[in-house]
Design a protein around this motif. Structure first.
Motif, PDB file in Angstrom:
ATOM      1  N   SER A 204       7.955 -41.417  36.859  1.00 17.77           N
ATOM      2  CA  SER A 204       7.421 -42.212  35.751  1.00 17.77           C
ATOM      3  C   SER A 204       6.548 -43.315  36.334  1.00 17.77           C
TER       4      SER A 204
ATOM      5  N   GLU B  63       4.327 -45.205  35.123  1.00 20.73           N
ATOM      6  CA  GLU B  63       4.149 -46.402  34.302  1.00 20.73           C
ATOM      7  C   GLU B  63       5.337 -47.350  34.417  1.00 20.73           C
ATOM      8  N   GLU B  64       6.551 -46.816  34.603  1.00 23.65           N
ATOM      9  CA  GLU B  64       7.747 -47.659  34.620  1.00 23.65           C
ATOM     10  C   GLU B  64       8.174 -48.072  36.018  1.00 23.65           C
ATOM     11  N   THR B  65       7.956 -47.211  37.002  1.00 26.04           N
ATOM     12  CA  THR B  65       8.447 -47.492  38.350  1.00 26.04           C
ATOM     13  C   THR B  65       7.318 -47.283  39.353  1.00 26.04           C
TER      14      THR B  65
ATOM     15  N   ASN C  44      13.975 -42.405  30.849  1.00 29.20           N
ATOM     16  CA  ASN C  44      12.655 -42.913  30.466  1.00 29.20           C
ATOM     17  C   ASN C  44      11.924 -41.952  29.542  1.00 29.20           C
TER      18      ASN C  44
ATOM     19  N   ARG D 220      10.662 -42.536  25.615  1.00 27.16           N
ATOM     20  CA  ARG D 220       9.296 -42.309  25.168  1.00 27.16           C
ATOM     21  C   ARG D 220       9.248 -41.334  23.988  1.00 27.16           C
TER      22      ARG D 220
END
Length: 486
Positions: free
Chosen positions: A286, A288-290, A336, A340
């Motif tokens: 992911s 965007e998150e990590t 995650n 989403r």
């Protein structure tokens, strides 16, 4: 015949007389006396001291005292059982920590993405009137170095505020970024893949455990924000075995040299560099998150310490989920992704369309980000999630692997004394970055949750409290049941 009638007459006469009621009352009195004597015997021989004293006492006052003592004992035992039952129903857990020195460790998956989602040479591909074959003919630059002015670029939520959009006070730069994003999202995935960074150009050199590797050892996938991304050591349908390493230090593990092609950066890219995500080989990344960002002109070393964590499912507090179970979680590979998908479902229910900049597997109609009302609707949905701390049913995974990352950075490549190489050095520092990912130790930490109490302990505690406060034993209970004939 006469004798039989006479006998019946005598029987009827006996029943109708006063003798039978007296006999019946006598029998009942004897039965009550027997029950009383048995009960008194049971009470007198009970292992519960207060009960035995209650049965043997002839003084009414003493009986009252022992009755109060018995009541207090029962109240105390039931109170203790209630306290333990309440604690048991909270399903507390204990965590066992195990530190183990391993001979070899499974190497994590390493995903790399450019911070520039598409090549500037292919910007004409965003024009719907231009064919893919025609736009994939890049023009040549004069010297290979084409500095671009950068612009603050982010996804839908940070492009422009809903308030400024409704008031008409839009930033020209952000409005341009929004229109670019809409054009980028409008083209097919095949086109986005073609105009993004290609593995053979992006991955300049590769080695793992001192052995050479190439872009063919990476799995490619599309990301809306970062374009083409490449994953090393990913488990999928074709690859079931992962790489292991038994060495530690800078030159073990994965060593990459990335060509970022700064001269190909589009105007809307905010920063120069690459996105690096260290994750479990069985999980999808992911970005965007990590992840971390690495910069050109530097050697970034990422030292890892592996930690494995297991949690317990319902009814325990974490209520973890096994996302590997496709029957229960058919479209969610991780927490995650589950969040989403949940947000996109609510977006569609509330706004009538999905957020195109939020990566998911949804097939719902995408919102037009140039539509102010739709943009504000998506913004309100996301704000509601933040205020309510998410209402999605997406629990933590039951098994998680973490890699404690320690990052160090050094200038790279080193400066050479020859003036002839100054141009080459400047070019490399502006366009290339080096990445080293390795284990700093072969120690693996494991945090494993266990149920603090099991069902047999509930009954054990019940017996213990009754035995402590009242002296009740199973042997006496069975003996008592036998005496009354049960």
């Amino acid at each position: 015949m006469t004798k039989e009638i006479g006998f019946k007459s005598k029987i009827l006469a006996a029943i109708s007389s006063k003798t039978y009621p007296l006999l019946k009352a006598e029998l009942k009195r004897k039965e009550n006396g027997k029950f009383y004597s048995v009960t008194k015997q049971l009470l007198g021989k009970s292992s519960i001291y207060a009960v035995s004293q209650l049965g043997n006492s002839h003084n009414p006052f003493r009986k009252l005292i022992w009755m109060l003592i018995l009541t207090m004992g029962l109240a105390a035992s039931f109170y203790q059982v209630y306290r333990f039952g309440k604690l048991y129903l909270q399903y507390p857990v204990s965590v066992n920590v195990q530190v183990e020195q391993m001979r070899s460790l499974e190497f994590p998956a390493v995903t790399i993405c450019s911070l520039n989602r598409m090549m500037d040479s292919y910007k004409s591909c965003l024009n719907p009137n231009v064919t893919l074959e025609r736009c994939l003919q890049p023009f040549m630059t004069s010297n290979g170095l084409k500095p671009k002015s950068t612009l603050v670029m982010s996804e839908r939520r940070s492009l422009q505020s809903c308030t400024s959009a409704l008031s008409g006070k839009l930033s020209n730069e952000k409005d341009h970024a929004t229109r670019f994003l809409m054009k980028y999202l409008a083209v097919s995935m095949e086109t986005r893949q073609a105009i993004g960074y290609q593995g053979k150009d992006f991955i300049k050199s590769c080695s793992f455990n001192w052995r050479s590797c190439s872009e063919e050892d990476f799995e490619e996938f599309q990301n809306l924000h970062y374009g083409n991304c490449f994953t090393f050591n990913k488990v999928n349908g074709n690859k079931t075995q992962t790489y292991n390493t038994s060495q530690t230090g800078h030159w073990s593990g994965l060593v990459l040299t990335l060509d970022l092609k700064y001269y190909e950066y589009i105007t809307d890219s905010a920063t120069v560099g690459a996105r690096v995500i260290i994750h479990d080989p069985k999980e999808s990344p992911s970005p965007e998150e990590t992840g971390i960002n690495i910069s050109p002109g530097f050697e970034t070393s990422v030292a890892l310490m592996k930690t494995f964590e297991t949690r317990l499912p319902y009814p325990f507090k974490d209520q973890c989920a096994n996302y590997d179970n496709i029957e229960i979680w058919p479209y969610q590979e991780s927490q995650n992704q589950c969040i989403r998908e949940c947000i996109q479902e609510i977006n569609y229910k509330v706004c009538g369309c999905a957020d195109p900049s939020l990566t998911s597997t949804t097939s719902q109609k995408s919102c037009n980000l140039t539509d102010v009302l739709k943009m504000c609707c998506l913004e309100n949905v996301l704000n509601l999630f933040i205020e309510q701390n998410s209402t999605c049913d997406c629990p933590l995974p039951c098994n998680s692997t973490y890699y404690g990352e320690k990052i160090s950075v050094a200038k790279w490549p080193p400066k050479k004394h020859s003036t002839k190489d100054d141009y080459q050095l400047k070019h490399m520092r502006q366009n290339q970055a080096k990445l080293k990912v390795f284990f700093s130790s072969m120690v693996q930490k494991t945090y494993e949750q266990h149920a603090r109490f099991h069902q047999p302990e509930l009954f054990s505690h019940l017996g213990g409290e009754l035995g402590l406060w009242l002296g009740i034993t199973l042997m006496v209970i069975l003996s008592s049941l036998k005496m009354v004939g049960i």
